[in-house]
Scaffold this motif. Structure first.
Motif, short mmCIF file in Angstrom:
data_model
loop_
_atom_site.label_atom_id
_atom_site.label_comp_id
_atom_site.label_asym_id
_atom_site.label_seq_id
_atom_site.Cartn_x
_atom_site.Cartn_y
_atom_site.Cartn_z
N ILE A 124 -51.18 -32.17 11.84
CA ILE A 124 -51.37 -30.91 11.34
C ILE A 124 -52.39 -30.24 12.08
CG2 ILE A 124 -52.52 -29.84 9.39
CD1 ILE A 124 -51.98 -32.44 7.66
N TYR A 125 -52.23 -29.08 12.93
CA TYR A 125 -52.96 -28.38 13.78
C TYR A 125 -53.93 -27.54 13.06
CZ TYR A 125 -53.85 -26.72 18.67
OH TYR A 125 -54.43 -26.63 19.86
N LEU A 126 -55.09 -27.73 12.80
CA LEU A 126 -55.73 -27.17 11.67
C LEU A 126 -56.84 -26.29 12.24
CD1 LEU A 126 -55.98 -27.69 8.40
CD2 LEU A 126 -58.23 -28.84 8.86
N ASN A 127 -56.55 -24.81 12.31
CA ASN A 127 -57.69 -24.08 12.90
C ASN A 127 -58.57 -23.42 11.95
OD1 ASN A 127 -58.35 -22.51 15.59
ND2 ASN A 127 -57.97 -21.07 14.30
N GLY A 128 -59.62 -23.60 11.77
CA GLY A 128 -60.50 -23.31 10.60
C GLY A 128 -60.75 -21.92 10.48
N CYS A 129 -61.31 -21.37 11.50
CA CYS A 129 -61.79 -19.72 11.26
C CYS A 129 -62.46 -19.27 10.13
CB CYS A 129 -60.38 -18.89 11.87
SG CYS A 129 -59.10 -18.81 10.56
N ASP A 130 -61.99 -18.08 9.66
CA ASP A 130 -62.73 -17.69 8.57
C ASP A 130 -62.14 -17.95 7.41
OD1 ASP A 130 -60.24 -16.13 9.10
OD2 ASP A 130 -60.81 -14.16 8.49
N LEU A 131 -61.14 -18.78 7.33
CA LEU A 131 -60.48 -19.42 6.00
C LEU A 131 -61.47 -20.53 5.63
CD1 LEU A 131 -56.60 -19.72 6.96
CD2 LEU A 131 -57.79 -17.83 5.34
N GLY A 159 -61.59 -24.17 16.11
CA GLY A 159 -61.43 -22.74 15.92
C GLY A 159 -62.55 -22.26 14.97
N THR A 160 -63.35 -22.79 14.50
CA THR A 160 -64.32 -22.30 13.55
C THR A 160 -65.73 -22.53 13.94
OG1 THR A 160 -65.01 -21.90 11.42
CG2 THR A 160 -64.31 -24.24 12.14
N ASN A 161 -66.69 -21.56 13.73
CA ASN A 161 -68.12 -22.02 14.27
C ASN A 161 -69.02 -22.42 13.08
OD1 ASN A 161 -68.64 -19.59 12.35
ND2 ASN A 161 -68.29 -18.09 13.83
N LYS A 162 -68.22 -22.84 12.18
CA LYS A 162 -68.94 -23.70 10.85
C LYS A 162 -68.02 -24.31 9.93
CE LYS A 162 -71.87 -23.75 7.02
NZ LYS A 162 -72.58 -25.06 7.56
N TRP A 163 -67.80 -25.75 10.14
CA TRP A 163 -67.09 -26.64 9.23
C TRP A 163 -67.98 -26.82 7.73
CZ3 TRP A 163 -61.86 -27.37 9.46
CH2 TRP A 163 -61.41 -27.14 10.75
N GLY A 204 -48.69 -13.77 16.40
CA GLY A 204 -48.51 -15.00 16.82
C GLY A 204 -49.38 -15.86 15.59
N TYR A 205 -49.78 -16.92 16.38
CA TYR A 205 -50.33 -18.11 15.23
C TYR A 205 -52.02 -18.07 15.69
CZ TYR A 205 -52.37 -22.54 14.29
OH TYR A 205 -53.31 -23.59 14.00
N GLY A 206 -52.88 -18.13 14.32
CA GLY A 206 -53.98 -18.70 14.30
C GLY A 206 -55.04 -17.32 15.07
N SER A 207 -56.46 -17.74 14.82
CA SER A 207 -57.41 -16.86 15.30
C SER A 207 -58.66 -17.80 15.64
CB SER A 207 -57.87 -15.91 14.41
OG SER A 207 -58.83 -15.10 14.72
N ASP A 208 -58.92 -18.03 16.88
CA ASP A 208 -60.07 -18.94 17.21
C ASP A 208 -61.35 -18.13 17.47
OD1 ASP A 208 -61.78 -20.85 18.36
OD2 ASP A 208 -60.19 -21.28 19.91
N GLN A 209 -62.35 -18.39 16.47
CA GLN A 209 -63.54 -18.00 16.42
C GLN A 209 -64.32 -18.05 17.62
OE1 GLN A 209 -65.35 -19.22 12.76
NE2 GLN A 209 -64.76 -17.26 11.56
N LEU A 210 -64.33 -19.45 18.24
CA LEU A 210 -64.92 -19.68 19.40
C LEU A 210 -64.25 -19.30 20.50
CD1 LEU A 210 -65.34 -23.62 18.14
CD2 LEU A 210 -66.75 -21.53 17.96
N ASP A 211 -63.40 -18.43 20.61
CA ASP A 211 -62.73 -17.93 21.84
C ASP A 211 -62.24 -16.41 21.52
OD1 ASP A 211 -61.73 -18.05 24.33
OD2 ASP A 211 -59.91 -19.02 23.75
N ASP A 212 -63.27 -15.48 21.18
CA ASP A 212 -62.78 -14.14 20.81
C ASP A 212 -61.51 -13.72 19.99
OD1 ASP A 212 -65.16 -13.60 22.50
OD2 ASP A 212 -64.02 -13.56 24.31
N GLY A 213 -61.38 -14.72 19.10
CA GLY A 213 -60.35 -14.33 17.95
C GLY A 213 -59.01 -14.57 18.62
N LYS A 214 -58.83 -15.30 19.72
CA LYS A 214 -57.59 -15.58 20.53
C LYS A 214 -56.69 -16.32 19.70
CE LYS A 214 -55.52 -17.57 24.71
NZ LYS A 214 -55.78 -18.45 25.93
N SER A 215 -55.13 -16.00 19.81
CA SER A 215 -54.19 -16.38 19.22
C SER A 215 -53.29 -17.23 19.97
CB SER A 215 -53.38 -15.44 18.11
OG SER A 215 -54.28 -14.75 17.35
#
Length: 680
Positions: free
Chosen positions: A39-46, A86-90, A163-174
């Motif tokens: 499971i490739y779990l990218n947390g981001c704003d979700l 992918g998220t700045n807070k878990w 595409g897939y995903g949005s990385d908060q730790l990498d300027d929202g890159k997908s």
């Protein structure tokens, strides 16, 4: 240890990826399980977005992990490895997931430690780096052998363009779908995994399936916005029969997700990637035949553009509120309409789609979803595509240069050049609103479309509002938007019984924006393919947001319909306009909460009255007494807008609506379209 090499200009940077697996379960890892699920779990704003109603974190990634942890499955039969980042807070309190590193965790179904860390990446390696995906897939498959492998992508999805995903730790890159394909190509070295699942929005598209055909046997994705993931029930079903075929596992995943459906748009499909090539061959053949029609000189060539624009406008489309960035439509439905309008045989294409889609489930709001979408330029893309931005983004994801060149040419000729030369304009044979029932209640307001232009009409609304300001700053402010319109597809007659009863909260009108496509022969010949989902702007707890509603319609008496508030969308600014932001659907307000209704004036939302939500059900009641203006709004198949003249009338009671004394054909009643363009 794996060394990954990246080249940036002339600088070579080494990244070290470490998976220091714990010796306490090294022996277990070498036993062959039935399934290994990654499971490739990218947390981001979700994960860390704030729900306005509760004031709490969304914690959807935490909820997904907790659902898996709470499932008691057989560890010797099923390996579950979650990759986090992918998220700045878990929000998950234990174990503590790092925000500095991507991490791999083994989730146990039997032993006491439910999650155990396998290893970290170097902080410079991000979730949306294809090399990170390669390294994790490669190492997990090596250290957790199984008879069947499933890779699940969890996060936002944005179709073939985003595409897939949005990385908060990498300027929202997908990760683009090309990135995903490249990563799997490197990781798998000519082998295939059994299934790729996209537990995210808009990834059930042909472009993604085609890119992944050499790296997986099956794919699951949603053509539409996706809500929830149902991991717990899916894993319980798998645990009862760990040797089940991947297609059965996929069907359980879809079925259990469908149980979460609560009236919002929903689709999911299981795709046999071994058959995806047949679709491409048949699709390319259809496009070739369309091109041949377009090359014909004179009226026949222009008709080819007109007929294709009509087919595209009425095909099932997705993410209706934000199509400016996605532009996907159902492949089968579009092929079916092209067959009807363009007189091109698409039988083989439709059969290949049906053969490829192993299993498909859809809600009643998306009746023409058949399991695979495709990017196809439509009217809602006009503003964003004026710089060809999205077309350029689409190029790496497109499955063939032929199709990309066709889409580019079609867009440039139909949207950049004057579309009137190709498809004509909507002309109103009668643009001044006439009351067909002047001596009794309710009045029946009437306009007429020229018969030759009927098939160009895509959407119709009747707006009720008032004027604010003077001169160039005089704007029509819509207070209510009525979609309950009768459109005769034979004569072009457009009529509406104006009862004065509209959706109101605390006696104040609510301008709900509905999706209301005119129907061309679908739904057993009814006039509208009406999707009873809408939204309206409010100020809630100091924030401009959009309340999302679903309508419980009463076809016999529309005045008795009601709308249920089901959630909240945040807002964002796009080209100077405030529009819904569909990252997630927040918790609806509570009964007793106060909101300020907002009304659109000149593209800006002006504050309306404060009202109390006595209920989350909005009923129709008579508008407050006073003078109003009404206007019909029409939109054609390429997004051009047509307005009738204004009609002024007084509401004096729920049973009395009287026209004002202004002359029916007074040119002053004609709208200044520049001051109306902001409304839709």
């Amino acid at each position: 240890m794996i060394k990954l090499i990246k080249t940036l200009s002339t600088i070579v940077v080494l990244f070290v990826f470490i998976l220091a697996f714990n010796n306490s379960y090294a022996d277990t890892n070498k036993k062959t399980a039935e399934y290994t699920i990654i499971i490739y779990l990218n947390g981001c704003d979700l994960e860390n977005g704030i729900d306005l109603t509760t004031g709490e974190y969304n914690k959807e990634a935490t909820n997904a992990l907790n659902a898996i942890i709470s499932t008691h499955f057989n560890d010797s039969k099923i390996n579950i490895i979650a990759v986090t980042g992918g998220t700045n807070k878990w929000v998950l309190p234990s174990p503590r997931i790092s925000t500095a590193h991507c991490q791999a965790w083994r989730i146990y179904g039997e032993r006491e430690a439910s999650m155990e860390l396998l290893g970290n990446t170097d902080p410079s390696m991000k979730m949306m780096d294809k090399n990170t995906l390669t390294a994790y897939v490669q190492n997990i498959i090596k250290d957790f052998p199984a008879k069947k492998y499933v890779l699940i992508f969890w996060d936002h999805g944005a179709g073939p363009i985003g595409g897939y995903g949005s990385d908060q730790l990498d300027d929202g890159k997908s990760l683009s779908i090309s990135d995903i394909a490249d990563a799997l190509k490197t990781a798998l070295k000519g082998e295939k995994i059994d299934m790729v699942i996209f537990a995210c929005c808009l990834m059930g598209n042909f472009e993604t399936a085609y890119k992944l055909k050499d790296y997986a046997n099956y794919m699951i994705g949603s053509e539409e916005i996706e809500y929830g993931d149902a991991f717990e029930k899916t894993l319980k079903s798998l645990n009862e029969n760990p040797s089940m075929h991947p297609t059965q596992f996929g069907k359980y995943f879809i079925d259990w997700n469908f149980e979460n459906y609560d009236g919002r748009p929903y689709t999911y499909s299981l795709i046999d990637l071994s058959k995806i090539g047949d679709i491409r061959s048949n699709w390319d053949l259809m496009i070739q035949k369309i091109e041949e029609q377009m090359k014909t000189k004179g009226k026949k060539g222009a008709d080819a553009y007109r007929n294709l624009a009509i087919a595209r406008a009425f095909s099932e489309s997705y993410n209706e509120q934000d199509r400016a960035s996605h532009g996907t439509t159902d492949m089968y439905d579009l092929a079916d309409l092209i067959s009807e309008k363009c007189k091109i045989d698409t039988t083989s294409l439709k059969k290949s789609i049906k053969d490829t889609v192993v299993y498909n489930k859809k809600c009643n709001y998306r009746p023409y979803s058949n399991g695979l979408s495709i990017f196809f330029v439509d009217k809602k893309l006009d503003k964003n595509l004026s710089l060809n931005d999205n077309l350029q983004k689409y190029a790496p994801s497109c499955f063939s240069k032929h199709y990309y060149d066709f889409i580019t040419s079609y867009y440039n000729k139909l949207f950049i050049q004057n579309p009137t030369n190709l498809i004509g304009d909507i002309a109103l044979a009668n643009k001044y609103i006439i009351d067909l029932n002047p001596k009794s209640y309710p009045p029946h307001y009437f306009i007429k479309v020229d018969q030759q232009d009927i098939e160009l009409v895509n959407q119709i609304y009747f707006l009720i509002g008032k004027f604010e300001g003077k001169g160039k700053n005089r704007y029509f402010v819509p207070l209510s938007i009525d979609p309950d319109i009768d459109f005769d597809l034979e004569s072009g007659d457009i009529t509406l019984a104006v009862t004065g009863k509209q959706y109101c909260i605390g006696g104040e009108p609510v301008p709900i924006y509905w999706d209301n496509d005119v129907n061309k022969g679908k739904n057993n010949g009814t006039n509208f393919d009406y999707k009873p989902l809408g939204y309206f702007a409010v100020k809630y707890k100091g924030n401009t947001v959009f309340l999302v509603v679903k309508e419980n319609s009463n076809e016999k008496d529309p005045t008795k319909s009601n709308a249920q508030i089901i959630g909240i969308w945040d807002s964002k600014e796009d080209n100077g306009k405030v529009i819904p932001h569909l990252s997630w659907l927040g918790t609806p307000p509570k009964r007793g909460d106060k909101i300020n209704l907002l009304y659109n004036m000149g593209g800006k939302y002006m504050p309306g009255p404060e009202v109390t939500l006595d209920s989350l059900t909005i009923s129709k009641s008579c508008l407050p007494n006073g003078e109003y203006s009404g206007i019909f709004y029409l939109e054609d198949v390429v997004g051009r807008k047509v307005w009738s003249a204004y009609k002024s009338f007084n509401i004096k009671s729920s049973l009395e609506i009287k026209d004002s004394q202004s002359a029916e054909n007074d040119e002053d009643n004609m709208p200044d379209e520049a001051n109306l363009d902001y409304i839709f």
